[in-house]
Design an enzyme around this catalytic site. Structure first.
Site, PDB file in Angstrom:
ATOM      1  CG  MET A 113      -1.676  -1.519   1.489  1.00  0.00           C
ATOM      2  SD  MET A 113      -2.402  -1.115  -0.537  1.00  0.00           S
ATOM      3  CE  MET A 113      -4.256  -0.144  -0.010  1.00  0.00           C
TER       4      MET A 113
ATOM      5  CG  HIS B 282      -4.394  -3.094 -10.252  1.00  0.00           C
ATOM      6  ND1 HIS B 282      -4.238  -1.975  -9.493  1.00  0.00           N
ATOM      7  CD2 HIS B 282      -5.455  -1.876 -11.052  1.00  0.00           C
ATOM      8  CE1 HIS B 282      -5.354  -0.850  -9.050  1.00  0.00           C
ATOM      9  NE2 HIS B 282      -5.786  -1.048 -10.375  1.00  0.00           N
TER      10      HIS B 282
ATOM     11  CD  GLU C 266      -5.575  -9.916  -7.893  1.00  0.00           C
ATOM     12  OE1 GLU C 266      -4.241  -9.649  -7.178  1.00  0.00           O
ATOM     13  OE2 GLU C 266      -6.146  -8.898  -7.273  1.00  0.00           O
TER      14      GLU C 266
ATOM     15  CG  ASN D 117       1.577  -3.700  -8.567  1.00  0.00           C
ATOM     16  OD1 ASN D 117       1.256  -3.867  -7.324  1.00  0.00           O
ATOM     17  ND2 ASN D 117       0.839  -2.354  -8.568  1.00  0.00           N
TER      18      ASN D 117
ATOM     19  CG  LEU E 142       8.401   1.500  -4.460  1.00  0.00           C
ATOM     20  CD1 LEU E 142       8.393   0.373  -5.640  1.00  0.00           C
ATOM     21  CD2 LEU E 142       7.988   1.041  -3.183  1.00  0.00           C
TER      22      LEU E 142
HETATM   23  C1  GRF Z   1      -4.890  -7.621  -4.135  1.00  0.00           C
HETATM   24  O1  GRF Z   1      -6.012  -7.712  -5.043  1.00  0.00           O
HETATM   25  C2  GRF Z   1      -4.057  -6.839  -5.354  1.00  0.00           C
HETATM   26  O2  GRF Z   1      -3.895  -6.817  -7.263  1.00  0.00           O
HETATM   27  C3  GRF Z   1      -3.644  -5.353  -5.636  1.00  0.00           C
HETATM   28  O3  GRF Z   1      -3.653  -6.101  -3.808  1.00  0.00           O
HETATM   29  C4  GRF Z   1      -4.850  -7.155  -2.759  1.00  0.00           C
HETATM   30  C5  GRF Z   1      -3.690  -7.246  -2.836  1.00  0.00           C
HETATM   31  O4  GRF Z   1      -4.024  -8.738  -1.350  1.00  0.00           O
HETATM   32  N1  GRF Z   1      -2.424  -5.342  -5.419  1.00  0.00           N
HETATM   33  P1  GRF Z   1      -3.373 -10.050  -1.154  1.00  0.00           P
HETATM   34  O5  GRF Z   1      -2.984  -9.233   0.022  1.00  0.00           O
HETATM   35  O6  GRF Z   1      -2.481 -10.789  -1.956  1.00  0.00           O
HETATM   36  O7  GRF Z   1      -4.400 -10.957  -0.850  1.00  0.00           O
END
Ligand code: GRF
Length: 194
Positions: A95, A114, A179, A112, A98
């Site tokens: 969060m 997203h 993801e 990253n 950088l």
């Molecule tokens: C994910 O949805 C990612 O895409 C975003 O933040 C979330 C992180 O989830 N950047 P986690 O901490 O990996 O469960």
């Protein structure tokens, strides 16, 4: 790819701030024989991040940087990365943004993940905005990190259908599942030709 197998796997750091479900999937991936990465280091901006439990479980070195002094923290992080010979950073729910200086100074690749189909829906609260706009599709993207937020070159994307009954929570769950598959795939793609 041969270059990064066995004891030559690319030393990787994962940066987290919360749940760490992507971290978990990356650790599992890194333990596979065909994976080109080894996760040597976990950085969290939050001492209470749930993801830190995976660092303990898988015995991976970890450090917490609270970013009270951003520049000082980034300098310390860069020092650690250099000391540990890290060549790849995977941001996974990190969060903090950088700085340009950090990105320039880090001698390696920064990726990253997203939770949207970039370049659409950069920034936070993507699922809320996707549902509000009645989009039929959303998804997730793995991209290189550049100094502009969520704007670096795209490595891989996965499209996910948005149902009429989807709430932000439901959609987030559906996309997170993808993801966990996409991040390892993107890394494989990236290193396939090396
Ligand atoms: C994910 O949805 C990612 O895409 C975003 O933040 C979330 C992180 O989830 N950047 P986690 O901490 O990996 O469960």
């Amino acid at each position: 790819m041969k270059k990064f197998l066995g004891s030559n796997k690319l030393k990787t750091a994962v940066f987290i701030s919360g749940t760490g479900s992507n971290l978990k999937s990356l650790i599992k991936f890194s333990l596979k024989k065909q994976s080109p990465i080894k996760i040597n280091f976990i950085i969290s901006s939050n001492a209470k991040a749930n993801g830190l439990k995976y660092a303990i479980k898988f015995k991976i070195k970890r450090k917490i940087y609270d970013y009270k002094n951003k520049q000082k923290n980034e300098d310390l992080i860069l020092k650690q990365l250099k000391k540990k010979d890290i060549g790849l950073i995977c941001l996974a729910g990190y969060m903090k943004i950088l700085s340009k200086n950090f990105i320039k100074k880090f001698n390696g690749i920064i990726l990253n993940i997203h939770p949207s189909l970039l370049p659409n829906y950069k920034g936070l609260n993507t699922h809320e905005r996707v549902i509000q706009n009645k989009e039929k599709f959303s998804g997730c993207t793995v991209h290189f990190v550049s100094s502009k937020l969520d704007s670096g070159k795209i490595v891989l994307q996965k499209k996910v259908r948005v149902n009429k009954t989807d709430t932000p929570k439901k959609l987030s769950k559906k996309i997170l599942k993808q993801e966990h598959i996409l991040y390892p795939r993107a890394i494989m793609k990236l290193f396939a030709n090396l």
